[in-house]
Write an enzyme that holds these catalytic residues in place. Sequence first.
Site, mmCIF file in Angstrom:
data_model
loop_
_atom_site.group_PDB
_atom_site.id
_atom_site.type_symbol
_atom_site.label_atom_id
_atom_site.label_comp_id
_atom_site.label_asym_id
_atom_site.label_seq_id
_atom_site.Cartn_x
_atom_site.Cartn_y
_atom_site.Cartn_z
ATOM 1 N N ASN A 29 16.469 68.580 40.034
ATOM 2 C CA ASN A 29 17.424 67.485 39.567
ATOM 3 C C ASN A 29 18.685 68.362 39.361
ATOM 4 O O ASN A 29 19.279 68.253 38.358
ATOM 5 C CB ASN A 29 16.854 66.754 38.623
ATOM 6 C CG ASN A 29 17.757 65.417 38.199
ATOM 7 O OD1 ASN A 29 18.673 65.268 37.228
ATOM 8 N ND2 ASN A 29 17.930 64.910 38.944
ATOM 9 N N HIS A 31 22.393 69.979 39.307
ATOM 10 C CA HIS A 31 23.800 69.560 38.954
ATOM 11 C C HIS A 31 24.649 70.659 39.111
ATOM 12 O O HIS A 31 24.333 71.865 39.451
ATOM 13 C CB HIS A 31 23.870 68.839 37.924
ATOM 14 C CG HIS A 31 23.192 69.730 36.441
ATOM 15 N ND1 HIS A 31 23.856 70.677 35.996
ATOM 16 C CD2 HIS A 31 22.037 69.399 35.760
ATOM 17 C CE1 HIS A 31 22.986 71.113 35.220
ATOM 18 N NE2 HIS A 31 22.054 70.396 34.988
ATOM 19 N N HIS A 34 23.376 74.010 37.485
ATOM 20 C CA HIS A 34 22.471 74.835 38.476
ATOM 21 C C HIS A 34 23.352 75.526 39.478
ATOM 22 O O HIS A 34 22.726 76.768 39.679
ATOM 23 C CB HIS A 34 21.629 74.000 39.039
ATOM 24 C CG HIS A 34 20.486 73.417 38.022
ATOM 25 N ND1 HIS A 34 20.608 72.026 37.662
ATOM 26 C CD2 HIS A 34 19.493 73.757 37.447
ATOM 27 C CE1 HIS A 34 19.784 71.747 36.882
ATOM 28 N NE2 HIS A 34 19.045 72.615 36.704
ATOM 29 N N GLU A 147 23.172 79.812 29.901
ATOM 30 C CA GLU A 147 23.354 80.049 28.411
ATOM 31 C C GLU A 147 23.163 78.587 27.551
ATOM 32 O O GLU A 147 23.080 78.646 26.385
ATOM 33 C CB GLU A 147 24.778 80.519 28.311
ATOM 34 C CG GLU A 147 24.597 82.118 28.492
ATOM 35 C CD GLU A 147 26.038 82.850 28.213
ATOM 36 O OE1 GLU A 147 26.909 82.135 28.180
ATOM 37 O OE2 GLU A 147 26.234 84.202 28.559
ATOM 38 N N LYS A 148 23.224 77.597 28.447
ATOM 39 C CA LYS A 148 23.123 76.161 27.831
ATOM 40 C C LYS A 148 21.851 76.327 26.993
ATOM 41 O O LYS A 148 21.775 75.763 26.029
ATOM 42 C CB LYS A 148 23.225 75.371 28.904
ATOM 43 C CG LYS A 148 22.363 74.026 28.382
ATOM 44 C CD LYS A 148 23.193 72.871 28.117
ATOM 45 C CE LYS A 148 22.563 71.605 27.835
ATOM 46 N NZ LYS A 148 21.100 71.435 27.712
ATOM 47 N N SER A 184 23.539 68.533 31.945
ATOM 48 C CA SER A 184 22.044 68.496 31.631
ATOM 49 C C SER A 184 21.478 67.147 32.470
ATOM 50 O O SER A 184 22.182 66.365 32.429
ATOM 51 C CB SER A 184 21.642 68.381 30.193
ATOM 52 O OG SER A 184 20.408 68.045 30.131
ATOM 53 N N SER A 185 20.420 67.629 32.881
ATOM 54 C CA SER A 185 19.747 66.693 33.671
ATOM 55 C C SER A 185 19.270 65.405 32.761
ATOM 56 O O SER A 185 19.090 64.307 33.042
ATOM 57 C CB SER A 185 18.179 66.956 34.300
ATOM 58 O OG SER A 185 18.430 68.055 35.280
ATOM 59 N N ARG A 186 19.048 65.816 31.429
ATOM 60 C CA ARG A 186 18.680 64.828 30.540
ATOM 61 C C ARG A 186 19.742 63.889 30.141
ATOM 62 O O ARG A 186 19.628 62.862 29.444
ATOM 63 C CB ARG A 186 18.167 65.461 29.372
ATOM 64 C CG ARG A 186 16.563 65.715 29.522
ATOM 65 C CD ARG A 186 16.035 66.255 28.363
ATOM 66 N NE ARG A 186 14.518 66.675 28.627
ATOM 67 C CZ ARG A 186 13.881 67.753 28.785
ATOM 68 N NH1 ARG A 186 14.753 68.886 28.573
ATOM 69 N NH2 ARG A 186 12.687 68.092 28.913
#
Length: 280
Positions: A29, A31, A34, A147-148, A184-186
Amino acid sequence: MATVAELRARVREWRREGARVAFVPTMGNLHAGHISLIELARRHGDRFVASIFVNPMQFGPNEDFAHYPRTPGRDAGMLAAAGCDLMFMPDVHEMYGPGATPPTRVEVPEISSVLCGQFRPGHFEGVATVVAKLFNIVQPDVAVFGEKDFQQLVVIRRMVADLCFPITILGAPTVREADGLAMSSRNQYLGDEERRIAPAIHHALLAATRAIGSGSADLDAIERDGAAALAAHGLQVDYFAVRRRLDLRVPVADDRELVVLTAARLGKARLIDNLQVDRL
Ligand code: PAF
């Protein structure tokens, strides 16, 4: 490519040619965050491998493993466009075998049980185990992590040092939306109103790092203020903490290299973010 044997054969060929191999493990997933990891990896290797594997071992029983967004077709296109030489997409059986017994596990003590580890028991054990397996499968020279997920990066650096993996670990800076929300994917779990509120996380982290950077010594007050600012926006705060960058311990007076980390729930999403700061 979906099997360990195929991947090893390809990487062996590259090694015979003297290539340096760079690796980015992901759960797919993809973005822009990545893609920034991939760009950094490509600058450090001649050949580049990305893995896509939603690792069941790092999800708790009531977490979002079943619903985690899976977009393999789109991911493959993005990886090809980013110059990926090999995409490794194993299934659970390929990674963990028939699954009747739990696999050998990698545990990185202390760092794994604080902050997110307190709220997600077993999560970092799942991450360390799958990353150790992927490192043994790919055997890269360099691997890149965002680093996230700062705590994850600290856990992996420690695992690599303790288990003597001959791999250089690079951290890539967090990529943010225009309003500051960390990608974030979330984030796609957020409704419209929640998405409007979510940048409050970045604002609270900025306020905390500004206070530390301008000499405020009362870290407890900074943590309390950060948590209160998020709660005022309706977020349920798991933690808002100032820690040492190296090992995520509570800073003592001499510690200069700090990081402010937070995790908070907003609707169906649990969001994490952090900012690094040097104390005067
Ligand atoms: O950060 C992630 O996407 C995952 O935790 C990782 C490192 C790919 C391990 O499953």
